[in-house]
Design an enzyme around this catalytic site. Sequence first.
Site, PDB file in Angstrom:
ATOM      1  N   SER A  50      23.194  -2.386 -44.873  1.00 39.86           N
ATOM      2  CA  SER A  50      21.980  -1.709 -44.442  1.00 39.86           C
ATOM      3  C   SER A  50      20.871  -2.739 -44.262  1.00 39.86           C
ATOM      4  CB  SER A  50      21.562  -0.659 -45.481  1.00 39.86           C
ATOM      5  OG  SER A  50      20.488   0.114 -45.001  1.00 39.86           O
ATOM      6  N   ASP A  51      20.003  -2.477 -43.294  1.00 43.20           N
ATOM      7  CA  ASP A  51      18.859  -3.352 -43.076  1.00 43.20           C
ATOM      8  C   ASP A  51      17.719  -2.505 -42.541  1.00 43.20           C
ATOM      9  OD1 ASP A  51      18.145  -6.363 -43.082  1.00 43.20           O
ATOM     10  OD2 ASP A  51      17.289  -5.600 -41.224  1.00 43.20           O
ATOM     11  N   GLN A  52      16.490  -2.958 -42.786  1.00 42.44           N
ATOM     12  CA  GLN A  52      15.336  -2.159 -42.389  1.00 42.44           C
ATOM     13  C   GLN A  52      14.208  -3.031 -41.865  1.00 42.44           C
ATOM     14  OE1 GLN A  52      12.619  -0.294 -45.417  1.00 42.44           O
ATOM     15  NE2 GLN A  52      13.439   1.596 -44.548  1.00 42.44           N
ATOM     16  N   GLY A  97      18.984   0.407 -40.311  1.00 41.94           N
ATOM     17  CA  GLY A  97      20.331   0.278 -39.783  1.00 41.94           C
ATOM     18  C   GLY A  97      21.329   0.494 -40.901  1.00 41.94           C
TER      19      GLY A  97
END
Length: 196
Positions: free
Chosen positions: A71-73, A108
């Site tokens: 996950s990424d933000q 994401g």
Amino acid sequence: MTATPALLLASSSPFRRELLGKLHLEFSHQSPDIDETRLEGETPTDLVIRLAREKAAALAEQHPDTLIIGSDQVAVLGDQVLGKPGTREKAIEQLSAASGQRVTFLTGLCLLNTATGRTQSACEPFNVQFRTLRQEQIERYVDLEQPLNCAGSFKSEGLGIVLFKALEGRDPNSLIGLPLIVLTEFLAAEGIQLPL
């Protein structure tokens, strides 16, 4: 009955670990080592999806027969991408720019099945309308909560909630960094129906 595959969270974030814990699944966590630099011409949506995939893929070889969550933000204000501030000064700058504005958080998510090679990925948006903030409020907030490792310079699960006028989105968990509604859908596609 088929055994549930091992589950690995490709993250060092304590906030993501806490969110994943809500699903009552056993999981381990490991921090992936990837370059998070934005590519030239890359949209914020493409960026978070690519980084989520790369985080999961970075640990795939070490973890066969595992479902790996990446996950990424990022936060987007107008045409500017706000990442993790890293310093007090940058956090104050980001929150000053966000004051009275609408900021879109893009998270994401990737679920990689290392046994089959199947990858599912998505981007979950969440909008935050900031209150109009005074400089001393911003500085006091940054000093109290130290949100230096948080995209957009706040922790919505903590005192950061006082900075907002309104929140809008499908999954409030995505604002903290892990969209559980989408993750639950991805897990169901891998045969894991929750609750177990």
